[in-house]
Design a protein around this motif. Structure first.
Motif, PDB file in Angstrom:
ATOM      1  N   ASP A  77      45.262-113.393  -1.054  1.00 27.14           N
ATOM      2  CA  ASP A  77      44.651-112.910  -2.355  1.00 27.14           C
ATOM      3  C   ASP A  77      45.481-111.579  -2.488  1.00 27.14           C
ATOM      4  O   ASP A  77      46.084-110.732  -1.500  1.00 27.14           O
ATOM      5  CB  ASP A  77      43.194-112.216  -2.215  1.00 27.14           C
ATOM      6  CG  ASP A  77      42.093-113.345  -1.786  1.00 27.14           C
ATOM      7  OD1 ASP A  77      42.358-114.541  -2.217  1.00 27.14           O
ATOM      8  OD2 ASP A  77      41.276-113.390  -0.958  1.00 27.14           O
ATOM      9  N   THR A  78      45.768-111.295  -3.824  1.00 18.83           N
ATOM     10  CA  THR A  78      46.519-110.173  -4.265  1.00 18.83           C
ATOM     11  C   THR A  78      45.442-109.290  -4.882  1.00 18.83           C
ATOM     12  O   THR A  78      44.746-109.508  -5.494  1.00 18.83           O
ATOM     13  CB  THR A  78      47.433-110.489  -5.596  1.00 18.83           C
ATOM     14  OG1 THR A  78      48.525-111.454  -5.089  1.00 18.83           O
ATOM     15  CG2 THR A  78      48.113-109.232  -6.088  1.00 18.83           C
ATOM     16  N   VAL A  79      45.310-108.141  -4.052  1.00 26.02           N
ATOM     17  CA  VAL A  79      44.241-107.106  -4.340  1.00 26.02           C
ATOM     18  C   VAL A  79      44.997-106.134  -5.589  1.00 26.02           C
ATOM     19  O   VAL A  79      45.766-105.451  -5.353  1.00 26.02           O
ATOM     20  CB  VAL A  79      44.129-106.105  -3.177  1.00 26.02           C
ATOM     21  CG1 VAL A  79      43.000-105.246  -3.389  1.00 26.02           C
ATOM     22  CG2 VAL A  79      43.586-107.123  -1.940  1.00 26.02           C
ATOM     23  N   HIS A  80      44.173-106.375  -6.623  1.00 23.16           N
ATOM     24  CA  HIS A  80      44.527-105.637  -7.822  1.00 23.16           C
ATOM     25  C   HIS A  80      43.833-104.117  -8.159  1.00 23.16           C
ATOM     26  O   HIS A  80      43.143-103.980  -9.252  1.00 23.16           O
ATOM     27  CB  HIS A  80      44.459-106.311  -9.189  1.00 23.16           C
ATOM     28  CG  HIS A  80      45.437-107.501  -9.358  1.00 23.16           C
ATOM     29  ND1 HIS A  80      46.644-107.134 -10.066  1.00 23.16           N
ATOM     30  CD2 HIS A  80      45.759-108.619  -8.684  1.00 23.16           C
ATOM     31  CE1 HIS A  80      47.548-108.263  -9.803  1.00 23.16           C
ATOM     32  NE2 HIS A  80      46.829-109.127  -9.060  1.00 23.16           N
ATOM     33  N   THR A  81      43.754-103.394  -7.056  1.00 32.34           N
ATOM     34  CA  THR A  81      42.980-101.949  -7.264  1.00 32.34           C
ATOM     35  C   THR A  81      44.346-101.209  -7.589  1.00 32.34           C
ATOM     36  O   THR A  81      45.472-101.392  -7.376  1.00 32.34           O
ATOM     37  CB  THR A  81      42.801-101.391  -5.732  1.00 32.34           C
ATOM     38  OG1 THR A  81      43.715-101.562  -4.792  1.00 32.34           O
ATOM     39  CG2 THR A  81      41.359-102.155  -5.068  1.00 32.34           C
ATOM     40  N   PRO A  82      43.635-100.075  -8.390  1.00 28.24           N
ATOM     41  CA  PRO A  82      44.656 -99.243  -9.137  1.00 28.24           C
ATOM     42  C   PRO A  82      45.613 -98.368  -8.012  1.00 28.24           C
ATOM     43  O   PRO A  82      45.106 -98.013  -6.996  1.00 28.24           O
ATOM     44  CB  PRO A  82      44.011 -98.228 -10.145  1.00 28.24           C
ATOM     45  CG  PRO A  82      42.504 -98.287  -9.537  1.00 28.24           C
ATOM     46  CD  PRO A  82      42.453 -99.923  -8.787  1.00 28.24           C
ATOM     47  N   GLY A  83      46.933 -98.293  -8.246  1.00 21.57           N
ATOM     48  CA  GLY A  83      47.373 -97.344  -7.666  1.00 21.57           C
ATOM     49  C   GLY A  83      47.601 -95.879  -7.974  1.00 21.57           C
ATOM     50  O   GLY A  83      46.993 -95.595  -8.872  1.00 21.57           O
ATOM     51  N   SER A  84      47.800 -94.887  -7.018  1.00 19.53           N
ATOM     52  CA  SER A  84      48.106 -93.426  -7.622  1.00 19.53           C
ATOM     53  C   SER A  84      48.958 -93.235  -8.494  1.00 19.53           C
ATOM     54  O   SER A  84      49.947 -94.013  -8.795  1.00 19.53           O
ATOM     55  CB  SER A  84      48.166 -92.744  -6.346  1.00 19.53           C
ATOM     56  OG  SER A  84      49.628 -92.876  -5.801  1.00 19.53           O
ATOM     57  N   ALA A  85      48.799 -92.310  -9.257  1.00 21.02           N
ATOM     58  CA  ALA A  85      49.814 -91.834 -10.488  1.00 21.02           C
ATOM     59  C   ALA A  85      50.830 -90.644  -9.870  1.00 21.02           C
ATOM     60  O   ALA A  85      50.665 -90.051  -9.210  1.00 21.02           O
ATOM     61  CB  ALA A  85      49.102 -91.196 -11.657  1.00 21.02           C
ATOM     62  N   MET A  86      51.988 -91.206 -10.498  1.00 18.10           N
ATOM     63  CA  MET A  86      53.100 -90.206 -10.078  1.00 18.10           C
ATOM     64  C   MET A  86      53.574 -89.851 -11.454  1.00 18.10           C
ATOM     65  O   MET A  86      54.130 -90.506 -12.482  1.00 18.10           O
ATOM     66  CB  MET A  86      54.207 -91.066  -9.491  1.00 18.10           C
ATOM     67  CG  MET A  86      55.495 -90.113  -9.158  1.00 18.10           C
ATOM     68  SD  MET A  86      56.750 -91.137  -8.361  1.00 18.10           S
ATOM     69  CE  MET A  86      57.340 -92.417  -9.510  1.00 18.10           C
ATOM     70  N   THR A  87      53.769 -88.293 -11.585  1.00 23.06           N
ATOM     71  CA  THR A  87      53.962 -87.672 -12.690  1.00 23.06           C
ATOM     72  C   THR A  87      55.672 -87.653 -12.638  1.00 23.06           C
ATOM     73  O   THR A  87      56.296 -86.975 -11.864  1.00 23.06           O
ATOM     74  CB  THR A  87      53.429 -86.274 -12.950  1.00 23.06           C
ATOM     75  OG1 THR A  87      51.869 -86.504 -12.856  1.00 23.06           O
ATOM     76  CG2 THR A  87      53.792 -85.706 -14.448  1.00 23.06           C
ATOM     77  N   MET A 232      51.898 -95.883  -8.855  1.00 27.41           N
ATOM     78  CA  MET A 232      52.601 -96.268  -7.575  1.00 27.41           C
ATOM     79  C   MET A 232      51.968 -97.588  -7.055  1.00 27.41           C
ATOM     80  O   MET A 232      50.900 -98.028  -7.576  1.00 27.41           O
ATOM     81  CB  MET A 232      52.287 -94.994  -6.691  1.00 27.41           C
ATOM     82  CG  MET A 232      52.996 -93.813  -6.987  1.00 27.41           C
ATOM     83  SD  MET A 232      54.932 -94.145  -7.100  1.00 27.41           S
ATOM     84  CE  MET A 232      55.362 -94.334  -5.611  1.00 27.41           C
ATOM     85  N   SER A 233      52.425 -97.963  -5.760  1.00 26.29           N
ATOM     86  CA  SER A 233      51.918 -99.067  -4.999  1.00 26.29           C
ATOM     87  C   SER A 233      50.470 -98.739  -4.408  1.00 26.29           C
ATOM     88  O   SER A 233      50.314 -97.658  -4.242  1.00 26.29           O
ATOM     89  CB  SER A 233      52.887 -99.337  -3.886  1.00 26.29           C
ATOM     90  OG  SER A 233      52.144-100.212  -2.874  1.00 26.29           O
ATOM     91  N   ASN A 234      49.651 -99.812  -4.548  1.00 28.10           N
ATOM     92  CA  ASN A 234      48.335 -99.547  -3.901  1.00 28.10           C
ATOM     93  C   ASN A 234      48.164 -99.724  -2.419  1.00 28.10           C
ATOM     94  O   ASN A 234      47.290 -99.930  -1.771  1.00 28.10           O
ATOM     95  CB  ASN A 234      47.315-100.527  -4.702  1.00 28.10           C
ATOM     96  CG  ASN A 234      47.435-101.821  -4.399  1.00 28.10           C
ATOM     97  OD1 ASN A 234      48.430-102.281  -3.750  1.00 28.10           O
ATOM     98  ND2 ASN A 234      46.649-102.785  -4.619  1.00 28.10           N
ATOM     99  N   VAL A 235      49.347 -99.862  -1.866  1.00 25.49           N
ATOM    100  CA  VAL A 235      49.346-100.178  -0.374  1.00 25.49           C
ATOM    101  C   VAL A 235      48.972 -99.041   0.319  1.00 25.49           C
ATOM    102  O   VAL A 235      49.467 -97.962   0.165  1.00 25.49           O
ATOM    103  CB  VAL A 235      50.562-100.737   0.177  1.00 25.49           C
ATOM    104  CG1 VAL A 235      50.971-100.888   1.638  1.00 25.49           C
ATOM    105  CG2 VAL A 235      51.244-102.053  -0.589  1.00 25.49           C
ATOM    106  N   ASP A 236      47.893 -99.087   1.195  1.00 27.40           N
ATOM    107  CA  ASP A 236      47.631 -98.232   2.172  1.00 27.40           C
ATOM    108  C   ASP A 236      48.244 -98.319   3.551  1.00 27.40           C
ATOM    109  O   ASP A 236      47.667 -99.395   4.277  1.00 27.40           O
ATOM    110  CB  ASP A 236      46.125 -98.188   2.215  1.00 27.40           C
ATOM    111  CG  ASP A 236      45.327 -97.011   3.074  1.00 27.40           C
ATOM    112  OD1 ASP A 236      46.114 -96.224   3.590  1.00 27.40           O
ATOM    113  OD2 ASP A 236      44.173 -97.316   3.558  1.00 27.40           O
ATOM    114  N   LEU A 237      49.092 -97.468   3.884  1.00 25.97           N
ATOM    115  CA  LEU A 237      49.678 -97.681   5.163  1.00 25.97           C
ATOM    116  C   LEU A 237      48.654 -97.477   6.300  1.00 25.97           C
ATOM    117  O   LEU A 237      48.926 -98.303   7.232  1.00 25.97           O
ATOM    118  CB  LEU A 237      50.742 -96.492   5.302  1.00 25.97           C
ATOM    119  CG  LEU A 237      52.238 -96.787   4.719  1.00 25.97           C
ATOM    120  CD1 LEU A 237      53.012 -95.532   5.040  1.00 25.97           C
ATOM    121  CD2 LEU A 237      52.782 -98.076   5.091  1.00 25.97           C
ATOM    122  N   THR A 238      47.521 -96.646   6.336  1.00 29.63           N
ATOM    123  CA  THR A 238      46.745 -96.611   7.516  1.00 29.63           C
ATOM    124  C   THR A 238      46.116 -98.055   7.705  1.00 29.63           C
ATOM    125  O   THR A 238      46.026 -98.349   8.696  1.00 29.63           O
ATOM    126  CB  THR A 238      45.734 -95.649   7.071  1.00 29.63           C
ATOM    127  OG1 THR A 238      46.387 -94.413   6.973  1.00 29.63           O
ATOM    128  CG2 THR A 238      44.789 -95.408   8.251  1.00 29.63           C
TER     129      THR A 238
END
Length: 273
Positions: A77-87, A232-238
């Motif tokens: 599955d591709t998880v389409h949760t929003p990524g954080s914003a980069m100004t 930004m990417s929604n990947v959580d490294l933890t």
């Protein structure tokens, strides 16, 4: 041959795929608009040793006896949760605040553009609004590629996608251009084609239909546009490193099943001595 050998092999293959997906997620941890994936497993059809029987007047019922035959992939599955914003404070950098995708493509793809959440757009020499690969950004309601008029000194992009300009006299003028956003019923059904792009499929929207609408439309539920920001990417490294440990231990455990099964077979062979 012991069934556990094949079960162990299927487990190793499954966890290898899981590690492949995790590796791709981590590699794209800083990719603009990237959406991470996850692996789901399912058990393989079990072999029935004896069937179930119902209770009667003399004795109770008996459950079926089944031996599992391993594991297989249920879904990636591709998880389409929003990524954080980069100004970035760059006018042509856009972020979709909510649901929806930008539509990009060549001039021949007005009716079937690609979709993306990556909004790092620029102006080319012909004042076309394009992405990093030179694909045109499509306007709302089938307006086609976005082109900024050359009589504008500067321009800005509102939350509803309208492009407003300032002419040489300092007056604010409407360009008549509106950046489009595509709402997708099932974003996980989109097909990744590389380059931060997705292709519409029949399982993403009914019949694979694609309509480039306006941002911030409450009727369709499309998100608004934020100029000067990127998603930004929604990947959580933890979470990814935790899943990596689980996949690694799962792979090792299944390899131990194969080793143990091999030792049992070796003992069987040695019975002839």
């Amino acid at each position: 041959m012991l069934r556990s050998l094949y079960s162990g092999v299927s487990g190793m293959r499954g966890f290898q795929t899981k590690l492949d997906v995790i590796g791709n997620n981590i590699a794209n941890v800083n990719t603009i608009g990237f959406k991470g994936s996850r692996v789901m497993f399912k058990d393989i059809l079990s072999q029935t040793v004896s069937g179930a029987s119902a209770a009667d007047d003399n004795r109770g019922g008996v459950n079926a006896q089944q031996v599992g035959l391993g594991v297989s992939l249920a879904a990636i599955d591709t998880v389409h949760t929003p990524g954080s914003a980069m100004t970035t404070n760059v006018t042509t950098d856009l972020r979709v605040n909510g649901d929806g995708f930008f539509a990009v493509g060549t001039t021949a793809q007005v009716d079937a553009p690609y979709l993306t959440r990556s909004g790092n757009f620029t102006l080319d020499a012909s004042r076309n609004l394009v992405n990093a690969e030179g694909l045109h950004v499509m306007g709302a309601e089938g307006a086609g590629p976005i082109v900024i008029p050359d009589d504008i000194v500067s321009f800005s992009i509102s939350q509803n996608g309208d492009i407003m300009g300032v002419d040489a006299t300092g007056a604010t003028v409407a360009t008549g251009q509106k950046i489009g956003v595509v709402k997708v019923v099932n974003p996980s059904g989109l097909e990744k084609i590389g380059g931060n792009l997705y292709r519409m499929t029949a399982n993403a929207n009914p019949d694979g239909a694609l309509t480039v609408g306006a941002p911030g439309n409450p009727e369709t539920g499309t998100g608004t546009l934020i100029s000067g920001q990127l998603e930004m990417s929604n990947v959580d490294l933890t979470g990814e490193f935790t899943e990596m440990i689980i996949a690694q231990r799962g792979f090792q455990a299944n390899s131990r099943i194969i080793t143990t099964s091999d030792e049992v077979l070796q003992e069987v062979v040695n019975l002839k001595r």
